[in-house]
Motif scaffolding. Structure first.
Motif, short mmCIF file in Angstrom:
data_model
loop_
_atom_site.label_atom_id
_atom_site.label_comp_id
_atom_site.label_asym_id
_atom_site.label_seq_id
_atom_site.Cartn_x
_atom_site.Cartn_y
_atom_site.Cartn_z
N ARG A 1 49.33 57.00 26.32
CA ARG A 1 47.33 57.74 26.12
C ARG A 1 47.18 57.50 27.99
NH1 ARG A 1 41.73 57.08 22.64
NH2 ARG A 1 40.97 58.36 23.51
N MET A 2 47.22 56.81 28.58
CA MET A 2 46.94 56.06 29.91
C MET A 2 47.65 57.13 31.00
SD MET A 2 45.53 52.36 30.23
CE MET A 2 46.85 51.53 29.81
N SER A 26 49.65 53.04 23.41
CA SER A 26 48.10 53.06 24.45
C SER A 26 48.50 53.43 25.88
CB SER A 26 47.35 51.62 24.40
OG SER A 26 46.88 51.59 23.08
N ASP A 35 42.61 48.82 22.60
CA ASP A 35 43.43 48.87 21.75
C ASP A 35 42.52 48.51 20.42
OD1 ASP A 35 45.14 50.19 19.84
OD2 ASP A 35 46.70 48.66 19.73
N GLN A 49 46.70 60.51 30.58
CA GLN A 49 45.73 60.82 31.75
C GLN A 49 45.21 60.56 32.80
OE1 GLN A 49 41.98 59.96 29.78
NE2 GLN A 49 42.60 60.38 28.03
N ILE A 103 39.18 53.81 27.40
CA ILE A 103 40.01 55.00 26.68
C ILE A 103 39.60 54.02 25.48
CG2 ILE A 103 41.34 56.24 25.70
CD1 ILE A 103 43.26 56.44 28.10
N ASN A 104 39.09 54.32 24.12
CA ASN A 104 38.86 53.54 23.39
C ASN A 104 39.86 53.65 21.96
OD1 ASN A 104 37.13 51.42 23.97
ND2 ASN A 104 35.59 52.93 24.69
N ASN A 105 40.45 53.18 21.64
CA ASN A 105 40.93 54.14 20.61
C ASN A 105 40.27 52.48 19.39
OD1 ASN A 105 43.40 54.91 21.60
ND2 ASN A 105 44.16 53.42 21.49
N THR A 144 46.18 47.88 29.16
CA THR A 144 46.33 48.02 27.58
C THR A 144 45.86 46.39 27.90
OG1 THR A 144 48.17 49.87 27.38
CG2 THR A 144 46.90 48.14 25.76
N CYS A 199 42.59 51.20 28.59
CA CYS A 199 42.74 51.57 26.80
C CYS A 199 42.42 50.09 26.37
CB CYS A 199 43.77 52.35 26.67
SG CYS A 199 43.52 52.92 24.69
#
Length: 301
Positions: A74-75, A71, A40, A78, A60-62, A9, A38
């Motif tokens: 989320r990873m 974050s 963030d 996935q 991954i883009n927040n 992250t 990710c």
């Protein structure tokens, strides 16, 4: 299924991330490794750099910052890997044969859910990185250097993203213990966490970090400790902060304590609904485990 995943992250620390990715590029390029980052809500062109220089990385883009814990969840949701290596954007793996060490250890220890790595905190890695400490079952692990057996991750609740920062590893460790999983410290794998710890008190986010650290510790008491043990431990930690900081003129610490206490009250409904307390026997057994290995120094060996 991919065997290994590296999860990082990052937020507005592109230069640190560049150094990390360069140091682990041999792992990123490995055929049995996926890397997920990710981003963030960074504003420093992190996305452009990754897309241009590391097209293999899953990004991954927040769009707006959701926090470190959100974050990480989320990873972890996935990845399709068997094992997930978690690093901070300012930490990299120093050891060789890392993937083999991870695979062999998990195969030999079927109830191991998390391998906690040996972590050196400092801007410059020591010349001598030899060690004498041994594999040890411990209470918990550190976010900047560990690896999950994903089967174990899927068996417990997600990290609590309402903690925002700090405490998520301890939360997971208690949940794992309740489910008969184990955490092991494995010093064969060394992480260099490139931070200057003594300088953190001078950082602008000192009060925020202290507030989040205090409240996460209190949250964990109310979530997992036997009820009869909570008042004494809560009052003791409160007194320690007052004695070591407030009475010595640290006004930022006083504000952090007041805010953390308010956070505890506000989140009391969550604490009640998510409680998963250890029994007195479980608490005693957990207390007998070796403490989490937060820092490694050459003189410790």
């Amino acid at each position: 299924m991919i065997k290994f995943s590296i999860l990082i992250t990052t937020k507005n620390r592109l230069e640190a991330l560049k150094s990390t990715l360069k140091s682990i590029s041999h792992l990123i390029d490995s055929s049995d490794v996926e890397t997920i980052i990710c981003n963030d809500g960074s504003k420093d062109k992190t996305t452009d750099f990754i897309k241009t220089n590391y097209p293999k990385i899953k990004l991954i883009n927040n769009q707006k910052s959701k926090g470190l814990i959100f974050s990480r969840n989320r990873m972890l949701h996935q990845t399709t890997a068997e094992y997930a290596i978690c690093l901070d954007d300012d930490a990299h793996i120093v050891s060789t044969y890392t993937l083999e060490l991870i695979s062999n250890f998990f195969k030999a220890n079927e109830r191991c859910a998390v391998m906690a790595f040996r972590i050196f905190w400092g801007e410059t890695l020591p010349q001598c990185i030899d060690y004498t400490d041994t594999n040890t079952r411990v209470k918990g692990f550190v976010g900047c250097g560990h690896v999950w057996r994903m089967e174990a991750w899927k068996s417990i609740p997600d990290y609590p993203d309402w903690f925002v920062f700090y405490g998520e590893e301890e939360f997971a460790s208690y949940q794992l213990f309740k489910n008969n999983w184990e955490v092991w410290y494995v010093p064969d794998i060394l992480i260099h966490h490139r931070v200057y710890l003594k300088g953190r008190k001078k950082h602008k986010d000192y009060r925020v970090r202290l507030r989040r650290s205090l409240r996460s510790g209190w949250y964990l008491y109310f979530l997992f400790y036997p009820i009869t043990t909570i008042p004494r431990r809560f009052l003791y930690t409160l007194w320690v902060q007052i004695r070591t900081k407030v009475l010595k003129g640290d006004f930022k610490a006083f504000l952090a304590i007041v805010q953390a206490t308010g956070d505890l009250v506000i989140n009391s409904p969550r604490l009640i609904s998510n409680a998963n307390r250890l029994s007195k026997k479980e608490f005693l057994d957990y207390s007998k485990l070796a403490d989490t290995k937060l820092y490694w120094r050459p003189e410790d060996s």
